[in-house]
Design a protein around this motif. Structure first.
Motif, mmCIF file in Angstrom:
data_model
loop_
_atom_site.group_PDB
_atom_site.id
_atom_site.type_symbol
_atom_site.label_atom_id
_atom_site.label_comp_id
_atom_site.label_asym_id
_atom_site.label_seq_id
_atom_site.Cartn_x
_atom_site.Cartn_y
_atom_site.Cartn_z
ATOM 1 N N ASN A 9 10.847 -26.190 -55.798
ATOM 2 C CA ASN A 9 11.382 -27.473 -55.343
ATOM 3 C C ASN A 9 11.164 -28.573 -56.373
ATOM 4 O O ASN A 9 11.999 -29.477 -56.527
ATOM 5 C CB ASN A 9 10.745 -27.875 -54.018
ATOM 6 N N PRO A 15 20.692 -29.346 -55.377
ATOM 7 C CA PRO A 15 21.626 -30.477 -55.450
ATOM 8 C C PRO A 15 22.015 -30.964 -54.060
ATOM 9 O O PRO A 15 21.732 -30.313 -53.046
ATOM 10 C CB PRO A 15 22.825 -29.888 -56.187
ATOM 11 N N GLN A 16 22.692 -32.090 -54.033
ATOM 12 C CA GLN A 16 23.225 -32.602 -52.781
ATOM 13 C C GLN A 16 24.242 -31.600 -52.220
ATOM 14 O O GLN A 16 25.083 -31.080 -52.962
ATOM 15 C CB GLN A 16 23.900 -33.952 -52.993
ATOM 16 N N PRO A 17 24.181 -31.307 -50.915
ATOM 17 C CA PRO A 17 25.117 -30.327 -50.342
ATOM 18 C C PRO A 17 26.578 -30.649 -50.613
ATOM 19 O O PRO A 17 27.397 -29.735 -50.821
ATOM 20 C CB PRO A 17 24.802 -30.390 -48.842
ATOM 21 N N SER A 18 26.945 -31.920 -50.644
ATOM 22 C CA SER A 18 28.341 -32.294 -50.868
ATOM 23 C C SER A 18 28.824 -31.892 -52.262
ATOM 24 O O SER A 18 30.020 -31.694 -52.483
ATOM 25 C CB SER A 18 28.515 -33.803 -50.678
ATOM 26 N N ARG A 19 27.891 -31.760 -53.202
ATOM 27 C CA ARG A 19 28.240 -31.397 -54.575
ATOM 28 C C ARG A 19 28.637 -29.926 -54.700
ATOM 29 O O ARG A 19 29.478 -29.571 -55.540
ATOM 30 C CB ARG A 19 27.048 -31.708 -55.477
ATOM 31 N N ASP A 202 22.615 -25.335 -60.062
ATOM 32 C CA ASP A 202 23.133 -25.791 -58.765
ATOM 33 C C ASP A 202 23.426 -24.617 -57.844
ATOM 34 O O ASP A 202 23.583 -24.807 -56.637
ATOM 35 C CB ASP A 202 24.428 -26.588 -58.966
ATOM 36 N N GLY A 223 18.493 -23.877 -50.224
ATOM 37 C CA GLY A 223 19.726 -24.658 -50.280
ATOM 38 C C GLY A 223 20.597 -24.387 -51.475
ATOM 39 O O GLY A 223 21.634 -25.053 -51.652
#
Length: 258
Positions: A9, A15-19, A202, A223
């Motif tokens: 971590n 990364p951000q999930p939206s990316r 990512d 994630g």
């Protein structure tokens, strides 16, 4: 190896999930939709994948004049019948080399982007090996991608390439390609974690032969999307569906993923 989760971590944050959400929304044609007289990594293979509504995975080698060529092997002979290394030929000469007794030619990455025209996502695997001077091809791929508005990601077995894009083109989604080579020893797991920490990817593109994998499952739980290659059968398609977010498929595997 759950004790390494805090280090993962810290050293390789997700990364951000939206990316990265789009990565798991597609199935990908490995080197395009090839076979039956259609060569891999060719314009016809890419057009076939687009017509089928699939994303595309391709490979990149560097020409002698520094251009990004869509070609898998270091040597020309398997796919063209011509002897020589890709890196010894100029882009102009490579673009005049035919593929596998077809009317298709080795394409430039820039030509491929124009063909795809943002209609389907693209995974670009940059080939590398020990002592390879990877920075010039990274710079060239970044240059070619400037202004491209489609969904695209770069990936490599080489964590240095993944790290380079994180440092110099952070807007480009980047992935680490992983094969365990049958090594599930402590030292093998540590090598995978160290590659993760250095590359800071990512997503992961994982060898289907290694799934299920504790390492892949752990990163997926954190994630990081896990794509898997190369799905070539119904059995492997079922394995991919159970243990990964998206398949990179070819041959009979294409039919098995719907």
């Amino acid at each position: 190896m759950s004790l390494l989760r805090p280090i993962d971590n810290w050293r390789a944050p997700v990364p951000q999930p939206s990316r990265i959400a789009w990565l798991g929304e597609w199935s990908y044609a490995h080197r395009g939709l090839h076979g039956g007289g259609v060569p891999e990594n060719s314009g016809a293979a890419f057009s076939g994948a687009i017509a089928r509504g699939m994303g595309i995975e391709c490979d990149i080698q560097r020409s002698s004049d520094g251009k990004a060529m869509v070609f898998h092997d270091w040597e020309l002979d398997r796919l063209t019948g011509v002897n020589g290394k890709v890196a010894d030929w100029t882009a102009q000469n490579l673009c005049n080399v035919t593929l596998e007794d077809s009317d298709e030619f080795i394409p430039l990455l820039s030509d491929m982007l124009r063909l795809i025209d943002s209609r389907v996502p693209l995974l670009i695997e940059i080939k590398s090996k020990r002592d390879y001077k990877y920075r010039p091809i990274c710079l060239e791929v970044r240059r070619v991608l400037e202004g491209y508005r489609g969904q695209v990601a770069v990936m490599s077995f080489d964590p240095r390439i993944c790290r380079w894009f994180g440092d110099h083109a952070p807007h480009v989604v980047r992935g680490l390609v992983v094969t365990e080579d049958g090594s599930r020893t402590l030292s093998g797991r540590m090598r995978r974690h160290m590659a993760l920490w250095h590359g800071k990817p990512d997503f992961l593109a994982y060898d289907i032969r290694d799934l299920p994998s504790g390492f892949a499952a752990g990163q997926r739980k954190r994630g990081l999307p896990v794509l898997t290659w190369t799905v070539r059968s119904r059995e492997l398609a079922e394995r991919a569906a159970a243990h990964a977010d998206a398949p990179i498929a070819e041959g009979p595997g294409i039919e098995s993923i719907g």
